[in-house]
Design a protein around this motif. Structure first.
Motif, short mmCIF file in Angstrom:
data_model
loop_
_atom_site.label_atom_id
_atom_site.label_comp_id
_atom_site.label_asym_id
_atom_site.label_seq_id
_atom_site.Cartn_x
_atom_site.Cartn_y
_atom_site.Cartn_z
N SER A 144 -9.65 65.21 18.39
CA SER A 144 -8.25 65.62 18.54
C SER A 144 -7.50 64.73 19.52
O SER A 144 -6.42 64.22 19.19
N ASP A 145 -8.03 64.53 20.73
CA ASP A 145 -7.29 63.83 21.78
C ASP A 145 -7.94 62.53 22.25
O ASP A 145 -7.25 61.53 22.44
N ARG A 146 -9.26 62.55 22.46
CA ARG A 146 -9.89 61.40 23.09
C ARG A 146 -11.37 61.37 22.71
O ARG A 146 -12.02 62.40 22.62
N CYS A 147 -11.86 60.16 22.49
CA CYS A 147 -13.27 59.96 22.16
C CYS A 147 -13.71 58.67 22.85
O CYS A 147 -13.01 57.66 22.79
N THR A 148 -14.86 58.71 23.53
CA THR A 148 -15.33 57.55 24.28
C THR A 148 -16.64 57.04 23.70
O THR A 148 -17.56 57.82 23.44
N ILE A 149 -16.71 55.72 23.49
CA ILE A 149 -17.92 55.07 23.02
C ILE A 149 -18.48 54.22 24.15
O ILE A 149 -17.80 53.32 24.65
N ASP A 150 -19.70 54.52 24.57
CA ASP A 150 -20.38 53.71 25.58
C ASP A 150 -20.89 52.45 24.90
O ASP A 150 -21.75 52.52 24.02
N LEU A 151 -20.38 51.30 25.30
CA LEU A 151 -20.76 50.04 24.66
C LEU A 151 -22.13 49.55 25.12
O LEU A 151 -22.73 48.70 24.46
N GLY A 152 -22.63 50.05 26.23
CA GLY A 152 -23.96 49.69 26.71
C GLY A 152 -24.02 48.30 27.32
O GLY A 152 -23.09 47.48 27.20
N GLY A 153 -25.14 48.01 27.98
CA GLY A 153 -25.36 46.68 28.53
C GLY A 153 -24.32 46.22 29.52
O GLY A 153 -24.04 45.02 29.63
N GLY A 154 -23.72 47.15 30.25
CA GLY A 154 -22.71 46.78 31.24
C GLY A 154 -21.37 46.42 30.64
O GLY A 154 -20.51 45.87 31.35
N ARG A 155 -21.17 46.72 29.37
CA ARG A 155 -19.92 46.36 28.70
C ARG A 155 -18.82 47.40 28.89
O ARG A 155 -17.69 47.20 28.44
N GLY A 156 -19.13 48.52 29.51
CA GLY A 156 -18.12 49.54 29.76
C GLY A 156 -17.91 50.45 28.56
O GLY A 156 -18.74 50.52 27.65
N ASP A 157 -16.81 51.15 28.57
CA ASP A 157 -16.48 52.11 27.52
C ASP A 157 -15.36 51.58 26.63
O ASP A 157 -14.50 50.81 27.09
N LEU A 158 -15.37 52.04 25.40
CA LEU A 158 -14.23 51.90 24.51
C LEU A 158 -13.65 53.29 24.34
O LEU A 158 -14.35 54.22 23.93
N VAL A 159 -12.38 53.45 24.68
CA VAL A 159 -11.73 54.75 24.64
C VAL A 159 -10.82 54.81 23.42
O VAL A 159 -9.91 53.98 23.27
N LEU A 160 -11.07 55.77 22.55
CA LEU A 160 -10.20 56.04 21.43
C LEU A 160 -9.28 57.19 21.82
O LEU A 160 -9.75 58.23 22.26
N GLN A 161 -7.98 56.99 21.67
CA GLN A 161 -7.04 57.97 22.22
C GLN A 161 -5.91 58.25 21.24
O GLN A 161 -5.37 57.35 20.60
N TYR A 162 -5.58 59.54 21.15
CA TYR A 162 -4.41 59.99 20.41
C TYR A 162 -3.27 60.10 21.40
O TYR A 162 -3.36 60.83 22.39
N CYS A 163 -2.19 59.36 21.15
CA CYS A 163 -1.06 59.33 22.08
C CYS A 163 0.11 60.19 21.63
O CYS A 163 1.11 60.29 22.34
N GLY A 164 -0.02 60.80 20.47
CA GLY A 164 1.06 61.64 19.95
C GLY A 164 1.49 61.17 18.57
O GLY A 164 1.05 60.14 18.06
N ARG A 165 2.38 61.93 17.95
CA ARG A 165 2.87 61.58 16.62
C ARG A 165 3.71 60.32 16.68
O ARG A 165 4.52 60.15 17.59
N GLY A 166 3.51 59.44 15.72
CA GLY A 166 4.25 58.19 15.73
C GLY A 166 4.40 57.63 14.34
O GLY A 166 5.12 58.18 13.50
N HIS A 167 3.76 56.52 14.09
CA HIS A 167 3.77 55.87 12.78
C HIS A 167 3.30 56.84 11.69
O HIS A 167 3.81 56.84 10.58
N THR A 168 2.32 57.66 12.01
CA THR A 168 1.92 58.82 11.21
C THR A 168 1.63 59.95 12.19
O THR A 168 1.81 59.81 13.40
N GLU A 169 1.10 61.05 11.65
CA GLU A 169 0.74 62.17 12.52
C GLU A 169 -0.62 61.97 13.17
O GLU A 169 -1.01 62.73 14.05
N GLY A 170 -1.35 60.91 12.77
CA GLY A 170 -2.73 60.78 13.24
C GLY A 170 -3.11 59.47 13.86
O GLY A 170 -4.30 59.16 13.98
N ASP A 171 -2.14 58.65 14.29
CA ASP A 171 -2.47 57.33 14.83
C ASP A 171 -3.28 57.43 16.11
O ASP A 171 -2.99 58.25 16.99
N ILE A 172 -4.28 56.54 16.24
CA ILE A 172 -5.02 56.41 17.48
C ILE A 172 -5.05 54.95 17.91
O ILE A 172 -4.86 54.04 17.10
N VAL A 173 -5.29 54.75 19.20
CA VAL A 173 -5.45 53.41 19.76
C VAL A 173 -6.88 53.26 20.26
O VAL A 173 -7.57 54.25 20.51
#
Length: 321
Positions: A144-173
């Motif tokens: 719904s709002d946020r999902c985090t992927i641990d990239l491992g090996g000291g590469r940090g996290d990739l954060v998938l985030q819903y910022c609100g309705r925009g181009h469609t109702e379901g866009d994420i960054v």
């Protein structure tokens, strides 16, 4: 005055030059002169790919370029939203997990087939060997709002985030906070026109873009156009996107308020935007559909009508007169 043009992008048949950029260690973006952008992020022993292109054959060509840099398997395929040119190439990735926002899955179920047919009619060049598409692409994991992927090996996290309705109702960054790199999907365009036929213009131009800006990206890959390098260029891309939306809302709203027509709203909006944006990719293609959706939204139609091949042609002809 505007003149009648070939329908949407049906006459845009010339190949675009693709450019693969290495944005940081293990972070890649593929741009193509205004065609939809895609990207990839390396984890310790896997890849996360961002968006899938329109067909498996088109996606396969992107993956072949990516394989010049890494042979890691694709574990995650992230879908920024539901539009056909972003998702129908998914089978080429053999991803273990396909991720989207909850709303994107709902939209695929509600209008995915119609959108596929609509986009194929509007942008046939993007659908390389359309018979290679096995069917609709379905996410296997949604959030719904946020999902985090641990990239491992000291590469940090990739954060998938819903910022609100925009181009469609379901866009994420997709956000790499350690590197300040943002894959923004079609929530932001960098020197490329917007498509807003399924948009929520009021939210997008205000709170949603505010949330994107608060991330503080220093490199931004928009849905189309060149990569924005540096905070000045990133802010310019966000501000350009906001301005485009604000002008459409202003012009269409003024025509509606004085009792004008949809055709008049298109002409006034075109005149207000063309000098600044008219030379940018897909401007003429998108604007009739954009104006139609703005008109609907300002008329109280909260959720976008479903685009079909028949409705596409009807609106194209009606709006342009």
């Amino acid at each position: 005055m505007t003149t009648q043009r070939a329908f949407a992008s049906s006459a845009d048949l010339g190949e675009k030059q693709q450019t693969l950029e290495v944005l940081a260690d293990g972070v890649y973006a593929l741009t193509a002169e205004g065609d939809p952008n895609v990207g990839a992020i390396e984890g310790e022993d896997f890849l996360v790919c961002f968006d899938a292109m329109a067909t498996p054959v088109a996606a396969g060509a992107w993956l072949a370029k990516l394989r010049e840099y890494t042979d890691k398997p694709v574990r995650y395929l992230v879908l920024s939203h539901y539009h056909a040119v972003r998702v129908l190439g998914a089978s080429a990735f053999n991803a273990e997990v396909i991720i989207s926002n909850d709303n994107t899955r709902t939209l695929i179920a509600e209008r995915g087939q119609q959108d596929w047919e609509s986009e194929f009619g509007r942008m046939p060049r993007l659908f390389k060997e359309p018979d290679s598409i096995p069917g609709l692409t379905w996410p296997t994991v949604t959030f719904s709002d946020r999902c985090t992927i641990d990239l491992g090996g000291g590469r940090g996290d990739l954060v998938l985030q819903y910022c609100g309705r925009g181009h469609t109702e379901g866009d994420i960054v997709a956000w790499l906070p350690d590197k300040k790199i943002l894959f923004a999907g079609d929530l932001v365009e960098a020197q490329a026109a917007l498509y807003t036929g399924d948009a929520f213009h009021k939210d997008w131009s205000t709170s949603t873009l505010d949330q994107v800006g608060k991330l503080g990206a220093e490199t931004l890959i928009g849905g189309r156009g060149a990569v924005a390098h540096g905070s000045v260029a990133v802010n310019a891309a966000i501000n350009q996107t906001r301005h485009f939306l604000e002008v459409m809302l202003r012009e269409v709203g003024a025509v509606r308020q004085r009792g004008g027509t949809l055709n008049e709203a298109f002409r006034m909006t075109h005149a207000a935007l063309v000098d600044r944006y008219g030379g940018w990719p897909i401007f003429e293609h998108c604007l009739p559909f954009n104006v139609s959706r703005v008109w609907d939204e300002l008329s109280g139609v909260v959720f976008p009508h479903i685009w079909t091949t028949e409705r596409d042609r009807k609106i194209w002809n009606q709006v342009q007169g």
